[in-house]
Design an enzyme around this catalytic site. Structure first.
Site, mmCIF file in Angstrom:
data_model
loop_
_atom_site.group_PDB
_atom_site.id
_atom_site.type_symbol
_atom_site.label_atom_id
_atom_site.label_comp_id
_atom_site.label_asym_id
_atom_site.label_seq_id
_atom_site.Cartn_x
_atom_site.Cartn_y
_atom_site.Cartn_z
ATOM 1 N N PHE A 97 1.382 6.125 -10.860
ATOM 2 C CA PHE A 97 1.907 4.603 -10.990
ATOM 3 C C PHE A 97 1.575 3.241 -10.281
ATOM 4 O O PHE A 97 1.257 2.196 -10.781
ATOM 5 C CB PHE A 97 3.111 4.563 -12.786
ATOM 6 C CG PHE A 97 3.472 3.023 -13.179
ATOM 7 C CD1 PHE A 97 3.243 2.127 -13.018
ATOM 8 C CD2 PHE A 97 4.646 2.737 -12.774
ATOM 9 C CE1 PHE A 97 4.016 0.804 -13.108
ATOM 10 C CE2 PHE A 97 5.403 1.745 -12.749
ATOM 11 C CZ PHE A 97 4.940 0.392 -13.491
ATOM 12 N N ASP A 102 -0.636 -0.705 -7.231
ATOM 13 C CA ASP A 102 -0.207 -1.395 -5.461
ATOM 14 C C ASP A 102 -1.602 -1.668 -5.604
ATOM 15 O O ASP A 102 -1.990 -2.181 -4.901
ATOM 16 C CB ASP A 102 0.499 -0.454 -4.877
ATOM 17 C CG ASP A 102 0.907 -1.093 -3.803
ATOM 18 O OD1 ASP A 102 1.466 -2.367 -3.794
ATOM 19 O OD2 ASP A 102 0.923 -0.146 -2.210
ATOM 20 N N ASP A 106 -3.297 -4.892 -3.654
ATOM 21 C CA ASP A 106 -3.670 -5.284 -1.556
ATOM 22 C C ASP A 106 -5.323 -5.329 -2.307
ATOM 23 O O ASP A 106 -5.764 -5.610 -0.760
ATOM 24 C CB ASP A 106 -3.681 -4.024 -1.343
ATOM 25 C CG ASP A 106 -1.634 -4.380 -0.714
ATOM 26 O OD1 ASP A 106 -1.107 -4.130 -1.266
ATOM 27 O OD2 ASP A 106 -0.990 -2.368 -0.787
ATOM 28 N N ARG A 111 -8.098 5.888 -1.796
ATOM 29 C CA ARG A 111 -6.546 6.147 -2.134
ATOM 30 C C ARG A 111 -6.875 7.745 -2.502
ATOM 31 O O ARG A 111 -7.620 8.554 -2.570
ATOM 32 C CB ARG A 111 -6.369 5.882 -3.360
ATOM 33 C CG ARG A 111 -5.043 6.360 -4.167
ATOM 34 C CD ARG A 111 -3.994 6.507 -2.841
ATOM 35 N NE ARG A 111 -3.516 5.075 -2.553
ATOM 36 C CZ ARG A 111 -2.436 4.368 -1.998
ATOM 37 N NH1 ARG A 111 -1.479 5.188 -1.134
ATOM 38 N NH2 ARG A 111 -2.414 3.602 -1.785
ATOM 39 N N LYS A 199 10.922 -0.297 -0.925
ATOM 40 C CA LYS A 199 9.724 -0.619 -2.175
ATOM 41 C C LYS A 199 9.143 0.894 -1.649
ATOM 42 O O LYS A 199 9.289 1.358 -2.629
ATOM 43 C CB LYS A 199 9.278 -0.839 -0.746
ATOM 44 C CG LYS A 199 7.209 -0.939 -2.061
ATOM 45 C CD LYS A 199 6.228 -1.763 -1.252
ATOM 46 C CE LYS A 199 4.664 -1.571 -1.568
ATOM 47 N NZ LYS A 199 3.783 -2.053 0.005
ATOM 48 N N ASP A 242 4.225 5.901 8.058
ATOM 49 C CA ASP A 242 2.947 4.981 7.294
ATOM 50 C C ASP A 242 2.242 3.599 8.004
ATOM 51 O O ASP A 242 1.123 4.040 8.254
ATOM 52 C CB ASP A 242 3.626 4.886 6.389
ATOM 53 C CG ASP A 242 2.850 5.294 5.341
ATOM 54 O OD1 ASP A 242 1.933 6.855 5.117
ATOM 55 O OD2 ASP A 242 2.021 4.796 4.079
ATOM 56 N N ASP A 243 3.138 3.399 8.576
ATOM 57 C CA ASP A 243 2.369 1.761 9.371
ATOM 58 C C ASP A 243 1.690 1.751 10.345
ATOM 59 O O ASP A 243 1.206 1.626 10.787
ATOM 60 C CB ASP A 243 3.539 0.699 10.098
ATOM 61 C CG ASP A 243 4.581 0.456 8.207
ATOM 62 O OD1 ASP A 243 3.607 0.351 7.572
ATOM 63 O OD2 ASP A 243 5.206 -0.314 8.673
#
Length: 352
Positions: A97, A102, A106, A111, A199, A242-243
């Site tokens: 979801f 998202d 963005d 994905r 988040k 992740d970043d």
């Protein structure tokens, strides 16, 4: 879930996979629905199959994994295990979801190695309603499988609260990094950590463990607070990782093309880099960050390289793991340490 002997010989991951098709059938079957809804239920089936499986499934599997650490084997009946698998899929649905919505916000392209759902030609912004369908499916499953359990209200409140916390985190993220409005003064470590906590940490780390705790009969606020201390540290590291992977990961491994630099994201890399840059480098960063062209992205990556960000990140990862071990020793007095260590094994040193 079929023959009980077969069930006993299957791993949790196999049991989890086997459960998905049954849940899709349950959510989309026609017999208790208005026949006019056949098309809409067909759409729900497509949405579920395209967006829910395919991830690492760490969140969903952590419910049964944590429950196995909290309950003795004698209490892990087939029904208990099955309910834990369903609650795990509810977390995967919550994740789906968030991701469908998202990706629209963005402007993401891929994905999990496939085009984002909204990018499929016939979907577009109808994907907004599809994301609502994924959320609604959570509460149908919880009601059907857990309504007669003593922890049912705890689970409902937990999912509602965690969804709200995550949406607050997303709001903070969007307000901090509006596209086309580049103001790096908003990028502080304090704000970054708040975005991550709300988040990511609530739904990715606290939710699966808290769900297992409630299912095991642990509803004491202090125990949940202790678990949060540990899980928020893990959630923060996971997002920082992740970043890092957004910039330095291999898209063939991660399944997505990083866009944090051109999307003007308040990422750990940019916030940390700003803390060690000189005035000239800061001016360069302001000139090129958040610009949607390859040359600008490359300039930002050159700045990161000059600041040796991969080495800074490696040091951070080691420090985070030591902090985590101390938090486990300090806060997991009445909870098995293995719950947290099993989680840690999955995330430290991951490549995707």
């Amino acid at each position: 879930m079929g023959d009980s002997t077969a069930v006993r010989t299957m791993s949790d991951a196999q049991l989890f996979e086997a459960q998905f098709d049954e849940l899709v059938t349950e959510l989309t079957k026609r017999d208790y629905q208005d026949p006019v809804l056949a098309d809409a239920l067909g759409r729900l089936r497509e949405v579920l199959i395209y967006n829910t499986p395919g991830g690492k499934r760490n969140r969903g599997l952590s419910v049964i994994g944590s429950l196995r650490e909290l309950l003795p084997p004698s209490q892990l009946t087939q029904d208990t295990v099955q309910r834990a698998l369903v609650v795990g899929w509810c977390i995967e649905l919550l994740q789906a979801f968030f991701l469908v919505a998202d990706d629209i916000m963005d402007g993401s392209v891929t994905r999990r190695g496939n085009p984002c759902w909204y990018k499929k030609r016939e979907i577009g912004l109808d994907a907004i309603n599809d994301s609502f369908l994924l959320e609604g499916a959570i509460y149908r499953l919880l009601r059907r499988h857990c309504r007669d359990q003593p922890y049912y209200v705890h689970l409902l409140e937990l999912f509602n609260e965690v969804a709200f916390q995550t949406e607050l985190g997303q709001a903070l993220d969007l307000m901090t990094s509006p596209p086309g409005n580049i103001d790096l003064s908003r990028f502080t470590m304090e704000r970054y950590k708040a975005i991550v906590k709300y988040k990511t940490s609530f739904y990715s780390f606290y939710l699966p463990v808290a769900a297992a705790m409630y299912m095991a009969g642990i509803s004491c606020e202090q125990e949940h607070s202790n678990a949060k201390h540990i899980l928020f540290e893990m959630g923060e590291f996971f997002q920082i990782q992740d970043d890092y992977l957004d910039c330095y990961g291999d898209p063939a491994v991660t399944g997505k093309i990083g866009t944090d630099i051109q999307d003007n994201k308040c990422s750990w890399l940019v916030v940390t880099a700003m803390g060690i840059m000189n005035a000239e480098q800061k001016a360069k960063l302001e000139e090129f960050y958040g610009r949607n062209d390859d040359a600008s992205v490359e300039k930002v990556k050159e700045l990161y390289q000059a600041l040796q960000m991969p080495e800074v990140y490696q040091r951070y990862e080691e420090e985070s793991y030591l902090r985590l071990q101390k938090l486990i020793a300090d806060h997991a007095k009445n909870l098995p340490h293995s719950i947290f260590l099993n989680f840690a094994k999955k995330i430290y040193n991951r490549k995707k």
